[in-house]
Design an enzyme around this catalytic site. Structure first.
Site, short mmCIF file in Angstrom:
data_model
loop_
_atom_site.label_atom_id
_atom_site.label_comp_id
_atom_site.label_asym_id
_atom_site.label_seq_id
_atom_site.Cartn_x
_atom_site.Cartn_y
_atom_site.Cartn_z
N CYS A 1 -0.28 -8.77 -16.88
CA CYS A 1 -0.84 -8.39 -15.58
C CYS A 1 -2.31 -8.05 -15.70
O CYS A 1 -3.12 -8.39 -14.81
CB CYS A 1 -0.09 -7.19 -15.01
C1 BEZ Z 1 3.08 -8.04 -18.62
O1 BEZ Z 1 2.35 -7.97 -17.62
O2 BEZ Z 1 2.64 -8.23 -19.72
C2 BEZ Z 1 4.55 -7.93 -18.47
C3 BEZ Z 1 5.08 -7.17 -17.45
C4 BEZ Z 1 6.44 -7.04 -17.34
C5 BEZ Z 1 7.27 -7.70 -18.27
C6 BEZ Z 1 6.72 -8.49 -19.26
C7 BEZ Z 1 5.35 -8.60 -19.37
#
Ligand code: BEZ
Length: 210
Positions: free
Chosen positions: A46
């Site tokens: 994210c």
């Molecule tokens: C991420 O943004 O890295 C992420 C968020 C939730 C689950 C897996 C990855």
């Protein structure tokens, strides 16, 4: 789970964001819009996505697209996380991060897929035309960051359809030949496309992108 479909009016809502209260339809005004959900603040994928979205600010603005991000995290979390995004992604976040800790918008847009995660939003994208109709819905899993070049490519295609009666073929990139919409007759096409067109089949007519 609410299910929004292409051609529906994007649901209106009021929510807090890092840029103040957003009244969604009023905030969109006459622009195109892109509403993007992400699973959670302070997560790696994210962080890269929202940094990329910030770094494409000019590309979205030049296409008259207003962008906003949303998750179920509260406002103070968004505000703290923005500092990390800016520090690590060499970005300035000028778009609103909507705080949806009561999940009102997430539920309205069907962004929570309980069999995937009961508590967080998936990676949804809604592209909305100036008439507030939903033109694209895309859903990615939490572990895959979205391709913002692809989102710009779709916006270019949607705008070619809306403004120039053109569609775009498989793997099309900006500047390549476009497909004339089947609703356009050859007579109309002669007038509309100054560079002419090639009729490969009566239903498959290509014209250069002007
Ligand atoms: C991420 O943004 O890295 C992420 C968020 C939730 C689950 C897996 C990855």
């Amino acid at each position: 789970m609410n299910s929004i479909r292409l051609g529906d009016t994007a649901p209106d809502f009021k929510a807090d964001s890092t840029q103040g209260e957003v009244n969604f339809h009023e905030w969109l005004g006459d622009s195109w819009g892109m509403l993007v959900s992400h699973p959670a603040d302070f997560t790696p994928v994210c962080t890269t996505e929202l940094g990329a979205m910030a770094n494409y600010e000019e590309a979205f603005a030049s296409r008259n697209v207003k962008v906003a991000a949303i998750s179920v995290d509260p406002l103070d979390s968004h505000e703290k996380w923005i500092k990390d995004i800016e520090e690590t992604q060499n970005a300035v976040v000028n778009f609103p991060l909507i705080a949806d800790d009561e999940r009102k918008v997430s539920e309205l847009y069907g962004m929570i897929h309980p069999n995937d995660s009961a508590t967080t939003t998936v990676r949804s994208v809604f592209i909305i035309a100036p008439d507030k109709k939903v033109k694209l819905i895309l859903i990615y899993p939490a572990s895959t960051g979205r391709n913002f070049e692809e989102l710009l490519r779709v916006i270019d295609s949607l705008q070619l359809t809306q403004y120039e009666k053109l569609a775009t073929p498989a793997n099309w990139s900006k500047g390549e030949d476009c497909v004339i919409l089947p609703s356009v007759s050859n007579e109309e096409a002669d007038k509309m496309f100054p560079k002419g067109f090639t009729e490969i089949k009566p239903y498959l007519r290509l014209t250069p992108q002007v």
